[in-house]
Scaffold this motif. Structure first.
Motif, PDB file in Angstrom:
ATOM      1  N   LYS A 163       2.358 -54.127  20.730  1.00  0.00           N
ATOM      2  CA  LYS A 163       2.526 -54.673  19.377  1.00  0.00           C
ATOM      3  C   LYS A 163       1.214 -54.612  18.611  1.00  0.00           C
ATOM      4  CE  LYS A 163       6.317 -57.858  20.558  1.00  0.00           C
ATOM      5  NZ  LYS A 163       7.329 -57.280  19.656  1.00  0.00           N
ATOM      6  N   LEU A 164       0.119 -54.954  19.297  1.00  0.00           N
ATOM      7  CA  LEU A 164      -1.195 -54.889  18.645  1.00  0.00           C
ATOM      8  C   LEU A 164      -1.508 -53.468  18.226  1.00  0.00           C
ATOM      9  CD1 LEU A 164      -3.908 -56.188  17.849  1.00  0.00           C
ATOM     10  CD2 LEU A 164      -4.680 -55.840  20.195  1.00  0.00           C
ATOM     11  N   LEU A 165      -1.258 -52.503  19.127  1.00  0.00           N
ATOM     12  CA  LEU A 165      -1.529 -51.097  18.837  1.00  0.00           C
ATOM     13  C   LEU A 165      -0.663 -50.578  17.693  1.00  0.00           C
ATOM     14  CD1 LEU A 165      -3.176 -48.631  19.850  1.00  0.00           C
ATOM     15  CD2 LEU A 165      -1.215 -48.058  21.293  1.00  0.00           C
ATOM     16  N   ASN A 166       0.560 -51.085  17.584  1.00  0.00           N
ATOM     17  CA  ASN A 166       1.486 -50.634  16.535  1.00  0.00           C
ATOM     18  C   ASN A 166       1.255 -51.292  15.188  1.00  0.00           C
ATOM     19  OD1 ASN A 166       2.785 -48.876  18.289  1.00  0.00           O
ATOM     20  ND2 ASN A 166       4.299 -50.417  18.925  1.00  0.00           N
ATOM     21  N   GLY A 167       0.233 -52.125  15.094  1.00  0.00           N
ATOM     22  CA  GLY A 167      -0.085 -52.759  13.813  1.00  0.00           C
ATOM     23  C   GLY A 167       0.720 -54.003  13.518  1.00  0.00           C
ATOM     24  N   GLU A 168       1.333 -54.590  14.546  1.00  0.00           N
ATOM     25  CA  GLU A 168       2.069 -55.835  14.354  1.00  0.00           C
ATOM     26  C   GLU A 168       1.126 -57.016  14.549  1.00  0.00           C
ATOM     27  OE1 GLU A 168       5.762 -56.092  16.534  1.00  0.00           O
ATOM     28  OE2 GLU A 168       5.828 -53.907  16.745  1.00  0.00           O
ATOM     29  N   ALA A 169       1.418 -58.124  13.869  1.00  0.00           N
ATOM     30  CA  ALA A 169       0.620 -59.334  14.012  1.00  0.00           C
ATOM     31  C   ALA A 169       0.890 -59.954  15.382  1.00  0.00           C
ATOM     32  CB  ALA A 169       0.953 -60.329  12.908  1.00  0.00           C
ATOM     33  N   VAL A 170      -0.177 -60.235  16.123  1.00  0.00           N
ATOM     34  CA  VAL A 170      -0.029 -60.836  17.447  1.00  0.00           C
ATOM     35  C   VAL A 170      -0.870 -62.119  17.509  1.00  0.00           C
ATOM     36  CG1 VAL A 170       0.486 -58.679  18.637  1.00  0.00           C
ATOM     37  CG2 VAL A 170      -1.886 -59.356  18.314  1.00  0.00           C
ATOM     38  N   PRO A 171      -0.460 -63.087  18.310  1.00  0.00           N
ATOM     39  CA  PRO A 171      -1.138 -64.391  18.339  1.00  0.00           C
ATOM     40  C   PRO A 171      -2.330 -64.445  19.306  1.00  0.00           C
ATOM     41  CG  PRO A 171       0.816 -64.465  19.698  1.00  0.00           C
ATOM     42  CD  PRO A 171       0.775 -63.094  19.095  1.00  0.00           C
ATOM     43  N   THR A 183      -3.126 -71.401  16.915  1.00  0.00           N
ATOM     44  CA  THR A 183      -2.703 -70.001  16.913  1.00  0.00           C
ATOM     45  C   THR A 183      -3.271 -69.266  15.713  1.00  0.00           C
ATOM     46  OG1 THR A 183      -0.645 -70.489  18.087  1.00  0.00           O
ATOM     47  CG2 THR A 183      -0.729 -68.435  16.846  1.00  0.00           C
ATOM     48  N   MET A 184      -3.873 -68.135  15.950  1.00  0.00           N
ATOM     49  CA  MET A 184      -4.403 -67.281  14.888  1.00  0.00           C
ATOM     50  C   MET A 184      -3.736 -65.911  15.030  1.00  0.00           C
ATOM     51  SD  MET A 184      -8.315 -66.003  14.187  1.00  0.00           S
ATOM     52  CE  MET A 184      -8.906 -67.656  13.809  1.00  0.00           C
ATOM     53  N   MET A 185      -3.064 -65.473  13.977  1.00  0.00           N
ATOM     54  CA  MET A 185      -2.390 -64.183  14.005  1.00  0.00           C
ATOM     55  C   MET A 185      -3.360 -63.078  13.598  1.00  0.00           C
ATOM     56  SD  MET A 185       0.522 -65.146  15.070  1.00  0.00           S
ATOM     57  CE  MET A 185       1.442 -63.609  14.970  1.00  0.00           C
ATOM     58  N   CYS A 186      -3.443 -62.045  14.429  1.00  0.00           N
ATOM     59  CA  CYS A 186      -4.359 -60.931  14.173  1.00  0.00           C
ATOM     60  C   CYS A 186      -3.580 -59.617  14.113  1.00  0.00           C
ATOM     61  CB  CYS A 186      -5.409 -60.844  15.266  1.00  0.00           C
ATOM     62  SG  CYS A 186      -6.497 -62.275  15.384  1.00  0.00           S
ATOM     63  N   THR A 187      -4.012 -58.743  13.217  1.00  0.00           N
ATOM     64  CA  THR A 187      -3.339 -57.456  13.027  1.00  0.00           C
ATOM     65  C   THR A 187      -4.364 -56.336  12.991  1.00  0.00           C
ATOM     66  OG1 THR A 187      -1.653 -58.555  11.666  1.00  0.00           O
ATOM     67  CG2 THR A 187      -1.760 -56.156  11.560  1.00  0.00           C
ATOM     68  N   LEU A 188      -4.109 -55.281  13.763  1.00  0.00           N
ATOM     69  CA  LEU A 188      -4.979 -54.110  13.737  1.00  0.00           C
ATOM     70  C   LEU A 188      -4.599 -53.240  12.547  1.00  0.00           C
ATOM     71  CD1 LEU A 188      -7.025 -52.072  14.952  1.00  0.00           C
ATOM     72  CD2 LEU A 188      -5.144 -51.165  16.340  1.00  0.00           C
ATOM     73  N   VAL A 219      -5.538 -64.369  10.069  1.00  0.00           N
ATOM     74  CA  VAL A 219      -5.145 -65.438   9.154  1.00  0.00           C
ATOM     75  C   VAL A 219      -5.716 -66.759   9.656  1.00  0.00           C
ATOM     76  CG1 VAL A 219      -3.221 -66.654   8.075  1.00  0.00           C
ATOM     77  CG2 VAL A 219      -3.013 -64.213   8.622  1.00  0.00           C
ATOM     78  N   ILE A 220      -6.446 -67.437   8.794  1.00  0.00           N
ATOM     79  CA  ILE A 220      -7.021 -68.729   9.153  1.00  0.00           C
ATOM     80  C   ILE A 220      -6.221 -69.854   8.494  1.00  0.00           C
ATOM     81  CG2 ILE A 220      -9.310 -67.742   9.444  1.00  0.00           C
ATOM     82  CD1 ILE A 220     -10.070 -68.852   6.715  1.00  0.00           C
ATOM     83  N   ALA A 221      -6.669 -71.083   8.692  1.00  0.00           N
ATOM     84  CA  ALA A 221      -5.961 -72.257   8.150  1.00  0.00           C
ATOM     85  C   ALA A 221      -5.684 -72.094   6.663  1.00  0.00           C
ATOM     86  CB  ALA A 221      -6.788 -73.520   8.401  1.00  0.00           C
ATOM     87  N   GLY A 222      -4.520 -72.511   6.252  1.00  0.00           N
ATOM     88  CA  GLY A 222      -4.124 -72.417   4.847  1.00  0.00           C
ATOM     89  C   GLY A 222      -3.543 -71.066   4.504  1.00  0.00           C
ATOM     90  N   GLY A 223      -3.367 -70.202   5.505  1.00  0.00           N
ATOM     91  CA  GLY A 223      -2.761 -68.890   5.267  1.00  0.00           C
ATOM     92  C   GLY A 223      -3.705 -67.890   4.637  1.00  0.00           C
ATOM     93  N   ILE A 224      -4.986 -68.175   4.684  1.00  0.00           N
ATOM     94  CA  ILE A 224      -5.971 -67.269   4.082  1.00  0.00           C
ATOM     95  C   ILE A 224      -6.221 -66.079   5.009  1.00  0.00           C
ATOM     96  CG2 ILE A 224      -8.350 -67.058   3.237  1.00  0.00           C
ATOM     97  CD1 ILE A 224      -8.268 -70.050   2.650  1.00  0.00           C
ATOM     98  N   LYS A 225      -6.119 -64.876   4.445  1.00  0.00           N
ATOM     99  CA  LYS A 225      -6.336 -63.655   5.224  1.00  0.00           C
ATOM    100  C   LYS A 225      -7.784 -63.202   5.124  1.00  0.00           C
ATOM    101  CE  LYS A 225      -1.631 -61.773   4.956  1.00  0.00           C
ATOM    102  NZ  LYS A 225      -0.799 -60.600   4.564  1.00  0.00           N
ATOM    103  N   LYS A 226      -8.333 -62.839   6.261  1.00  0.00           N
ATOM    104  CA  LYS A 226      -9.690 -62.301   6.300  1.00  0.00           C
ATOM    105  C   LYS A 226      -9.666 -61.019   7.138  1.00  0.00           C
ATOM    106  CE  LYS A 226     -12.529 -66.283   5.298  1.00  0.00           C
ATOM    107  NZ  LYS A 226     -13.823 -66.948   5.592  1.00  0.00           N
ATOM    108  N   LYS A 227     -10.797 -60.328   7.110  1.00  0.00           N
ATOM    109  CA  LYS A 227     -10.824 -59.045   7.809  1.00  0.00           C
ATOM    110  C   LYS A 227     -12.235 -58.776   8.326  1.00  0.00           C
ATOM    111  CE  LYS A 227      -8.497 -55.838   5.730  1.00  0.00           C
ATOM    112  NZ  LYS A 227      -8.117 -54.796   4.738  1.00  0.00           N
TER     113      LYS A 227
END
Length: 247
Positions: free
Chosen positions: A205-213, A221-226, A236-244
């Protein structure tokens, strides 16, 4: 001009212990022998290879039969057989002499010691008072097969080559993917101070670009996407803020 024929029982299928010790059909024997005859016809062997003793004289007669336009027949008596000196046994009609068309294996490639292979006729001999041979092909890179029944026809060999190339590409891609996933996971753990959360097919899932916990030190829980095209990881951090961050 030589025509190839096959004696009854050339493959000895009617015997409990067959002479034919490979799965090579008549059509493949035809290809092997025809190719060898053409090479002999097109090769200018030095005179000392064809005269000097009874064995060489017999080889000279074989060469002459290949060169002549006079019709002749080569009768295959036994297909590929023998454990240590594999060969085809065939008799030339014009002189009644039996020759050995000596064969070796050419591997298809791959990492299996019992990999499939094709046969090559490497030389022609007729043992009398001395062992002499007419070389057909260079034996460099060829081998004496331990598992003769792994031999296949040229058509199947070519298919096997293609199949192996596809398999090799798949293995290489699998290795590349594994290295990339490990690199991404290591970067996330190092930069974000979190660990992957167990789930089915996590790496895929991580390799396919899906968000994984991932789990933070506070067990959140922090969702991360490649984002492969950017060589980056979005999280994604607290409050739904996306960072990279970039790898």
């Amino acid at each position: 001009m030589i025509t190839i024929t096959y004696d009854n029982g050339w493959d000895s299928k009617e015997f409990l212990l067959p002479n034919l010790e490979s799965k090579v059909p008549q059509s493949e024997h035809d290809r092997l022998i025809t190719n060898a005859l053409q090479i002999v016809r097109n090769t200018a062997y030095p005179p000392e290879k064809l005269t000097g003793n009874a064995s060489k004289i017999r080889l000279g007669e074989f060469k002459k039969a290949c060169d002549d336009q006079v019709p002749n027949v080569l009768r295959v008596q036994k297909g590929i057989h023998q454990r240590y000196t594999a060969h085809i046994t065939a008799q030339l009609d014009s002189n009644g002499i039996t020759y050995h068309l000596n064969v070796m294996g050419r591997k298809k490639g791959g990492d299996d010691k019992n990999a499939r292979f094709i046969w090559e006729i490497v030389s022609i001999s007729s043992d009398v008072d001395a062992v002499e041979e007419l070389q057909v092909v260079d034996s460099a890179g060829l081998f004496h097969p331990r598992m003769r029944r792994n031999s296949i026809s040229l058509a199947d060999y070519n298919d096997a080559q293609v199949a192996w190339a596809i398999e090799l590409e798949r293995r290489n891609q699998q290795t590349t993917n594994e290295q990339l996933v490990n690199k991404v996971m290591s970067a996330i753990e190092s930069k974000l101070q979190c660990k992957p959360k167990r789930m089915l097919n996590f790496k895929e899932k991580l390799l396919n670009g899906e968000a994984v916990p991932f789990l933070t030190k506070k067990n959140l829980t922090m969702m991360c996407t490649l984002v492969a095209e950017e060589k980056a990881v979005e999280y994604v951090i607290a409050g739904g803020i996306k960072k990279k961050f970039y790898l």
